[in-house]
Write an enzyme that holds these catalytic residues in place. Sequence first.
Site, PDB file in Angstrom:
ATOM      1  CB  SER A  44      -0.918   0.031   1.229  1.00 47.10           C
ATOM      2  OG  SER A  44      -1.764  -1.086   1.249  1.00 47.10           O
TER       3      SER A  44
HETATM    4  N1  SAH Z   1      -1.110  -4.712   4.118  1.00 46.53           N
HETATM    5  C1  SAH Z   1      -0.432  -5.020   2.881  1.00 46.53           C
HETATM    6  C2  SAH Z   1      -1.287  -4.638   1.676  1.00 46.53           C
HETATM    7  C3  SAH Z   1      -1.288  -5.712   0.650  1.00 46.53           C
HETATM    8  S1  SAH Z   1      -2.525  -5.583  -0.601  1.00 46.53           S
HETATM    9  C4  SAH Z   1       0.941  -4.384   2.823  1.00 46.53           C
HETATM   10  O1  SAH Z   1       1.253  -3.552   3.679  1.00 46.53           O
HETATM   11  O2  SAH Z   1       1.729  -4.723   1.939  1.00 46.53           O
HETATM   12  C5  SAH Z   1      -3.875  -6.505   0.094  1.00 46.53           C
HETATM   13  C6  SAH Z   1      -3.606  -7.942   0.466  1.00 46.53           C
HETATM   14  O3  SAH Z   1      -4.843  -8.490   0.908  1.00 46.53           O
HETATM   15  C7  SAH Z   1      -3.122  -8.833  -0.665  1.00 46.53           C
HETATM   16  O4  SAH Z   1      -1.925  -9.443  -0.301  1.00 46.53           O
HETATM   17  C8  SAH Z   1      -4.258  -9.851  -0.835  1.00 46.53           C
HETATM   18  O5  SAH Z   1      -3.809 -11.143  -1.202  1.00 46.53           O
HETATM   19  C9  SAH Z   1      -4.866  -9.851   0.551  1.00 46.53           C
HETATM   20  N2  SAH Z   1      -6.261 -10.324   0.641  1.00 46.53           N
HETATM   21  C10 SAH Z   1      -7.303 -10.084  -0.210  1.00 46.53           C
HETATM   22  N3  SAH Z   1      -8.421 -10.689   0.235  1.00 46.53           N
HETATM   23  C11 SAH Z   1      -8.097 -11.326   1.409  1.00 46.53           C
HETATM   24  C12 SAH Z   1      -8.820 -12.156   2.334  1.00 46.53           C
HETATM   25  N4  SAH Z   1     -10.102 -12.460   2.171  1.00 46.53           N
HETATM   26  N5  SAH Z   1      -8.141 -12.635   3.403  1.00 46.53           N
HETATM   27  C13 SAH Z   1      -6.830 -12.358   3.609  1.00 46.53           C
HETATM   28  N6  SAH Z   1      -6.100 -11.603   2.751  1.00 46.53           N
HETATM   29  C14 SAH Z   1      -6.721 -11.091   1.669  1.00 46.53           C
END
Ligand code: SAH
Length: 212
Positions: free
Chosen positions: A63
């Site tokens: 993000s």
């Molecule tokens: N917090 C992360 C943001 C990653 S983007 C960071 O700081 O890098 C969002 C993430 O949410 C992705 O890795 C995606 O695979 C995950 N995601 C999407 N739906 C999800 C779910 N139902 N349960 C767990 N993770 C999920």
Amino acid sequence: MDTFRHKGLRNRLVQEIAQKGITCNKVLRAIGNVPRHMFFESSFIQFAYQDKAFPIGAGQTISQPFTVAFQTQLLNIKRGDRILEVGTGSGYQAAVLVEMGAKVFSIERQRELYLKSSKLLPQMGYQLSFFLGDGYKGLPQFAPFDGIIITAGAPDIPEELLLQLAIGASMIIPVGRKTQTMIRVTRVSETEFSQEDFGKFEFVPMLKGVVK
Ligand code: SAH
């Protein structure tokens, strides 16, 4: 490795997000402390201190620092708070939460990302609990939480997660299909919830099930 140059770039990033409206000093200090470049492949390190999202593999992104800071600020963390994060991804947001003294439980649905971040963060000195699973279900066995942060765009507010909030605690969640509205839902009593709206953002989608 974290060098003097990285620290300088990080200080500039902190100033940039402060100008964009992040006011909480604890959040700014955490962003200033977490070496974001260590979450990047070495060939992309020059992008680490731009205030932008960036691809991390498996079709996902780390993000944007402003967004991480904004969601963290809305959580109002106190030291020792138990925080559930949905979407571990690179682990950067989780590291910011640990840096602020939270006890973090983070769920990721993609095995590849789960394996990578659950190895990297402890190596960097960040201790938290990692789970491979579907964030829509949360972690009822560890509830109630003092805060829940969703880092993927959810089509609606998942009810199962609301029930895992302690009374007085909030969930920060971007809600919407194409673009999202940042929402803070607070559990006012056993059965009552209040909702506040914090403007438009763009996230990768929150999806169901686990990718093995
Ligand atoms: N917090 C992360 C943001 C990653 S983007 C960071 O700081 O890098 C969002 C993430 O949410 C992705 O890795 C995606 O695979 C995950 N995601 C999407 N739906 C999800 C779910 N139902 N349960 C767990 N993770 C999920």
